[in-house]
Design a protein around this motif. Structure first.
Motif, short mmCIF file in Angstrom:
data_model
loop_
_atom_site.label_atom_id
_atom_site.label_comp_id
_atom_site.label_asym_id
_atom_site.label_seq_id
_atom_site.Cartn_x
_atom_site.Cartn_y
_atom_site.Cartn_z
N SER A 158 -13.74 -14.82 -9.09
CA SER A 158 -14.64 -15.92 -8.71
C SER A 158 -15.07 -15.78 -7.26
N ASN A 159 -16.18 -16.44 -6.93
CA ASN A 159 -16.59 -16.45 -5.53
C ASN A 159 -17.12 -17.83 -5.16
N LEU A 160 -17.11 -18.11 -3.87
CA LEU A 160 -17.57 -19.39 -3.35
C LEU A 160 -18.14 -19.16 -1.96
N GLU A 161 -19.34 -19.68 -1.72
CA GLU A 161 -19.97 -19.60 -0.41
C GLU A 161 -20.26 -21.01 0.08
N PHE A 175 -23.38 -25.26 -1.05
CA PHE A 175 -22.38 -24.45 -1.74
C PHE A 175 -23.05 -23.58 -2.80
N LYS A 176 -22.39 -22.46 -3.09
CA LYS A 176 -22.86 -21.54 -4.13
C LYS A 176 -21.64 -20.85 -4.72
N THR A 177 -21.53 -20.85 -6.05
CA THR A 177 -20.38 -20.24 -6.72
C THR A 177 -20.81 -19.66 -8.06
N VAL A 222 -17.41 -33.45 -8.09
CA VAL A 222 -17.46 -32.86 -9.44
C VAL A 222 -18.50 -31.75 -9.45
N LEU A 223 -18.12 -30.59 -10.00
CA LEU A 223 -19.05 -29.47 -10.06
C LEU A 223 -19.87 -29.52 -11.34
N ASN A 224 -21.15 -29.81 -11.19
CA ASN A 224 -22.06 -29.84 -12.33
C ASN A 224 -23.07 -28.69 -12.29
N GLU A 225 -23.08 -27.98 -11.19
CA GLU A 225 -24.01 -26.87 -11.03
C GLU A 225 -23.39 -25.83 -10.13
N LYS A 226 -23.90 -24.60 -10.22
CA LYS A 226 -23.33 -23.51 -9.45
C LYS A 226 -23.83 -23.47 -8.01
N GLU A 227 -24.86 -24.20 -7.72
CA GLU A 227 -25.39 -24.23 -6.36
C GLU A 227 -25.96 -25.61 -6.08
N GLY A 228 -25.73 -26.10 -4.87
CA GLY A 228 -26.23 -27.42 -4.56
C GLY A 228 -25.90 -27.84 -3.14
N PHE A 248 -12.43 -25.42 -1.52
CA PHE A 248 -11.81 -24.73 -2.64
C PHE A 248 -12.16 -25.45 -3.94
N ILE A 249 -12.18 -24.69 -5.02
CA ILE A 249 -12.44 -25.22 -6.35
C ILE A 249 -11.12 -25.33 -7.08
N GLN A 250 -10.81 -26.54 -7.58
CA GLN A 250 -9.51 -26.80 -8.19
C GLN A 250 -9.68 -27.46 -9.56
N ASN A 251 -8.84 -27.04 -10.50
CA ASN A 251 -8.83 -27.65 -11.82
C ASN A 251 -8.13 -28.99 -11.74
N THR A 252 -8.80 -30.05 -12.12
CA THR A 252 -8.24 -31.40 -11.99
C THR A 252 -7.27 -31.76 -13.11
N SER A 253 -7.11 -30.87 -14.08
CA SER A 253 -6.14 -31.09 -15.16
C SER A 253 -4.82 -30.37 -14.91
N THR A 254 -4.91 -29.20 -14.25
CA THR A 254 -3.71 -28.38 -14.05
C THR A 254 -3.31 -28.24 -12.58
N GLY A 255 -4.25 -28.46 -11.66
CA GLY A 255 -3.99 -28.28 -10.25
C GLY A 255 -4.25 -26.87 -9.74
N LYS A 256 -4.55 -25.93 -10.63
CA LYS A 256 -4.77 -24.53 -10.22
C LYS A 256 -6.03 -24.40 -9.37
N ILE A 257 -5.89 -23.72 -8.24
CA ILE A 257 -7.03 -23.46 -7.37
C ILE A 257 -7.62 -22.11 -7.74
N ALA A 258 -8.92 -22.10 -8.03
CA ALA A 258 -9.57 -20.91 -8.55
C ALA A 258 -10.16 -20.03 -7.47
N ILE A 259 -10.62 -20.63 -6.37
CA ILE A 259 -11.27 -19.86 -5.31
C ILE A 259 -11.31 -20.72 -4.05
N VAL A 260 -11.35 -20.08 -2.90
CA VAL A 260 -11.34 -20.80 -1.63
C VAL A 260 -12.15 -20.02 -0.60
N THR A 261 -12.66 -20.73 0.40
CA THR A 261 -13.37 -20.07 1.50
C THR A 261 -13.47 -21.02 2.67
#
Length: 266
Positions: A158-161, A175-177, A222-228, A248-261
């Motif tokens: 994954s990536n995040l800008e 943001f862009k991911t 809440v992430l509804n789009e990949k860029e905004g 950082f992007i985090q799963n709100t059900s599990t707590g797992k962080i998917a990507i950070v910058t």
């Protein structure tokens, strides 16, 4: 007699599990001191892995300063690695005689969320959490370095800008991911890089504490789009030299962080 012992044991357990903090016995602290003297090197890999190291701490907790110092040490020694440090000052220690100037109930609530995500029985300080999936109590450098190394070795796709433009009272963030999944939020942490406090009361009475990577606010989107574009309120005394933004992007059900910058502050 047996009933009396049973009742006493149940009362002791109820007190233990109602505590909001955890103090380490002298034997543990002595062991940690010995381990801290050993040279530990955090290992990196070619997988482009990352480590988000979240510390829950408090100026009112006597076991917390060594954890704060360990985080500061690892930050200095690993500036070239993909490691992101965040220190949350919780507020449940404030009732014991000293109000932590950086504490917030918002951070206590976040730690409570981790308690649910990680199925923990108790909440305590100091507590390290790495990438939202594994936790560690205390300030054992060997253990923490190993957990960080494991996180850095994880395959990353994954990536995040992030870029941020400072306005008078707010920060405009773009943001862009490439990641857009169910139950994922974008979190923006406003970080004060360092501060010093002189503690007048409580368990750390008379001590001067040095802090790094202090989270002053944490906003979720809440992430509804990949860029905004999003906006957050600018913290008091914010400037691009002494502060930074970590997203950082985090799963709100599990707590797992998917990507950070870190955000590019303009």
């Amino acid at each position: 007699m047996k009933n009396t012992l049973l009742i006493s044991a149940l009362i002791a357990l109820s007190v233990l599990f109602s505590l909001n903090c955890f103090m380490f016995p002298d034997s543990y602290e002595e062991l940690s001191g010995k381990l801290k003297s050993e040279k530990i090197e955090i290992q990196t890999s070619t997988n482009k892995g990352f480590a988000v190291v979240e510390l829950f701490t408090s100026e009112g907790c006597s076991s917390c300063p060594p954890a704060d110092e360990l985080m500061a040490k690892l930050q200095i020694e690993n500036k070239d690695k993909n490691i992101y440090f965040l220190a949350y000052h919780v507020d449940y220690w404030d009732r014991l005689g000293w109000k932590d100037q950086f504490s917030s109930n918002e951070f206590t609530v976040r730690q409570q969320q981790y308690q649910k995500w990680l199925n923990l029985y108790v909440m305590y300080t100091p507590q390290f959490i790495i990438n939202g999936t594994t936790e560690f109590a205390g300030y054992n450098e060997i253990t923490l370095s190993k957990k960080i190394s494991d996180a850095l070795a994880t395959q990353q796709t994954s990536n995040l800008e992030l870029s941020a433009q400072s306005d008078k009272d707010s920060l405009a963030i773009h943001f862009k991911t490439n990641l857009l999944e169910k139950n994922t939020n974008l979190f923006i942490a406003t970080i004060q890089k360092e501060a010093i406090s002189k503690v007048a009361r409580g368990e750390n009475k008379g001590n001067t504490l040095q802090h790094v990577q202090i989270v002053r606010q944490l906003k979720s989107f809440v992430l509804n789009e990949k860029e905004g574009n999003i906006a957050i309120e600018k913290s008091k005394n914010f400037n691009t030299k002494d502060w930074e933004l970590i997203g950082f992007i985090q799963n709100t059900s599990t707590g797992k962080i998917a990507i950070v910058t870190k955000a590019d502050l303009q």
